[in-house]
Scaffold this active site. Sequence first.
Site, PDB file in Angstrom:
ATOM      1  N   SER A 136     -11.191   4.517   5.386  1.00 18.14           N
ATOM      2  CA  SER A 136      -9.843   5.026   5.554  1.00 18.14           C
ATOM      3  C   SER A 136      -8.871   3.839   5.653  1.00 18.14           C
ATOM      4  O   SER A 136      -9.145   2.763   5.121  1.00 18.14           O
ATOM      5  CB  SER A 136      -9.796   5.929   6.796  1.00 18.14           C
ATOM      6  OG  SER A 136      -8.517   6.461   6.984  1.00 18.14           O
ATOM      7  N   TYR A 150      -0.458   8.238   0.101  1.00 16.86           N
ATOM      8  CA  TYR A 150      -1.662   7.482   0.434  1.00 16.86           C
ATOM      9  C   TYR A 150      -2.050   7.761   1.886  1.00 16.86           C
ATOM     10  O   TYR A 150      -3.209   8.070   2.189  1.00 16.86           O
ATOM     11  CB  TYR A 150      -1.417   5.988   0.218  1.00 16.86           C
ATOM     12  CG  TYR A 150      -2.609   5.124   0.571  1.00 16.86           C
ATOM     13  CD1 TYR A 150      -3.686   5.033  -0.293  1.00 16.86           C
ATOM     14  CD2 TYR A 150      -2.642   4.398   1.762  1.00 16.86           C
ATOM     15  CE1 TYR A 150      -4.788   4.238   0.021  1.00 16.86           C
ATOM     16  CE2 TYR A 150      -3.723   3.608   2.085  1.00 16.86           C
ATOM     17  CZ  TYR A 150      -4.797   3.525   1.211  1.00 16.86           C
ATOM     18  OH  TYR A 150      -5.888   2.751   1.542  1.00 16.86           O
ATOM     19  N   LYS A 154      -5.465   9.778   3.440  1.00 21.37           N
ATOM     20  CA  LYS A 154      -6.341   9.143   4.420  1.00 21.37           C
ATOM     21  C   LYS A 154      -6.340   9.904   5.747  1.00 21.37           C
ATOM     22  O   LYS A 154      -7.377  10.010   6.414  1.00 21.37           O
ATOM     23  CB  LYS A 154      -5.924   7.690   4.638  1.00 21.37           C
ATOM     24  CG  LYS A 154      -6.133   6.788   3.429  1.00 21.37           C
ATOM     25  CD  LYS A 154      -7.600   6.733   3.010  1.00 21.37           C
ATOM     26  CE  LYS A 154      -7.836   5.712   1.916  1.00 21.37           C
ATOM     27  NZ  LYS A 154      -9.255   5.709   1.459  1.00 21.37           N
TER      28      LYS A 154
END
Length: 273
Positions: A136, A150, A154
């Site tokens: 992650s 993004y 994650k």
Amino acid sequence: MPSTRTWLITGASRGLGRAFTEAALSAGDRVVAAARDISPLATLTEEHPESFLPLALDVSDREAVFKTVERAAAEFGGLDVVVNNAGGLLYGMVEEATERQIRDHLDVNFFGAVWVAQAVVPHLRARGSGRLLQISSMGAGGGMASVGFYGAGKAALDSVSEALAMEVEQFGIKVTVVQMGGYATGLFTTGTTATTPDPAYDTLRAQLAEMWGDDAGPAPSTAAPALLKLAELPDPPRRLILGDRSYDLVQEMNRARTEQYEAWESLSRMAPG
């Protein structure tokens, strides 16, 4: 866990995935390396013909993921450590991103990681052991302008991984969310899809560029020893920040969030529930 382990590493052709692959091979372990383009891995095939297997894989293709995992497990008689690393970056403001860009991004960064987890768990359960390292980001705890999708992918992966850790611990499988700091992985170049810039955000974009500067971060190879150590721990954490500077930054962000909650405690407590 056996003294010689078998690893499956996705996104293994460059960046962190390549560094983890090389470190595991140097430790005497076997590695199945999955990537969309496996041509950069040719030298490792020559150097480790008996312990290295590169496999072409697009993790967004669920059927292909399951077939690849079956082949990986069959090649070396099972899997011990899975590094769920494949991913990319969608760079741009939330308003700028197209539906196709958003869906394609999450297909890799979130759904692709879920497909890998679903495919490997039965193999690890059958062995009664195994490690699943979900790669992650230190930024998963909150959104940041221009990299919101993004962070969203994650954050979703973090949440699912914590649920998965609770579900599979009974089978001897240990899951760790590895929140990576900033490394010179090429994520902002070869791994990036960029939106079409809207001039309305030019000032913010310039401010972000100045704030981030030109430092690409340390080499990915510097993170590999800590990851190998993590894979060896008999009782690993469910979450780990990987990066010296990143540890401090995450702690600062957590403190700032706590302070904000506390500043508005009276408003929070106005509502029952």
